[in-house]
Design an enzyme around this catalytic site. Sequence first.
Site, mmCIF file in Angstrom:
data_model
loop_
_atom_site.group_PDB
_atom_site.id
_atom_site.type_symbol
_atom_site.label_atom_id
_atom_site.label_comp_id
_atom_site.label_asym_id
_atom_site.label_seq_id
_atom_site.Cartn_x
_atom_site.Cartn_y
_atom_site.Cartn_z
ATOM 1 N N CYS A 50 0.824 -1.201 0.000
ATOM 2 C CA CYS A 50 0.000 0.000 0.000
ATOM 3 C C CYS A 50 0.856 1.248 0.000
ATOM 4 C CB CYS A 50 -0.968 0.005 1.184
ATOM 5 S SG CYS A 50 -0.248 0.015 2.824
ATOM 6 N N CYS A 51 0.209 2.368 -0.375
ATOM 7 C CA CYS A 51 0.864 3.663 -0.426
ATOM 8 C C CYS A 51 1.993 3.650 -1.467
ATOM 9 C CB CYS A 51 1.369 4.046 0.968
ATOM 10 S SG CYS A 51 1.800 5.791 1.157
ATOM 11 N N ILE A 52 3.221 3.969 -1.078
ATOM 12 C CA ILE A 52 4.348 4.035 -2.006
ATOM 13 C C ILE A 52 4.982 2.669 -2.252
ATOM 14 C CG2 ILE A 52 6.099 4.477 -0.234
ATOM 15 C CD1 ILE A 52 5.936 6.179 -3.698
#
Length: 271
Positions: free
Chosen positions: A176-178
């Site tokens: 998730c995210c980066i």
Amino acid sequence: PPPLPSPSAMLTSRAPALCTALRRAAPGGLASFHCSARRCRAARVAVVLSGCGVYDGTEIHEASAVLVHLSRGGAEVQMYAPDVPQMHVIDHSKGQPAEAESRNVLVESARIARGKITSLAKLTTADHDAVIFPGGFGAAKNLSTFAVDGKDCKVNREVERVLKDFHKAGKPIGLCCISPVLAAKVLSGAEVTVGHEEEEGGKWPYAGTAGAIKELGAKHCVKEVTISFPAHVDTKNKVVTTPAFMCETALHHIFDGIGAMVKNVLKLTGK
């Protein structure tokens, strides 16, 4: 009246009928009941951390969300982190590097894990059914050099090994995210999402990451962070991704989106 038979006598007298009923319920014999029990056991999930704190390690809210949703899903969790120095230390109150400080990724990650953490070098596919990478700049600074080198980044040797091993074993990978940039770099042709591809007035401040993902040879899929469209499932590669804090939105939307990612990872384990 004649005395009632004892419970043991009643059980003995009914034993033939009981055995017949069991044989009908389990044509494969009693062993089939044990097999069913094994199929229902909890999924074993490894969670890989990158430090403690959004600007130089794991995003703490994302890690917590991953752990809560794994707990709700009945998973058995073990946390890991590479035993390496951080790229640098950020004073989170100022958003600036603390020049005189140095920290270890494993030691810092232990803060989130409440001390129950293992060196990433010991993580194997034989011990786990899936692996999940929360986000935070640690994924781009300590698990890889993406924050500095972009599409020309290098991935930590143990992180690369883990991603390739789980992919080869056909076991799901959640990011998730980066952190989806890790899969984009290591797993050729993977499909991932970091949300939108345009900043849209600051709502998606890291939208440029989508372009780098494409340059890495992966396919980027536009997704929302909200519960309606919160995760992308690459069924071929068993890679599940969600934008999380790539979007400026309410915390509960991020929590729900991570929940969708975790749910799909657990579903892919077949447990």
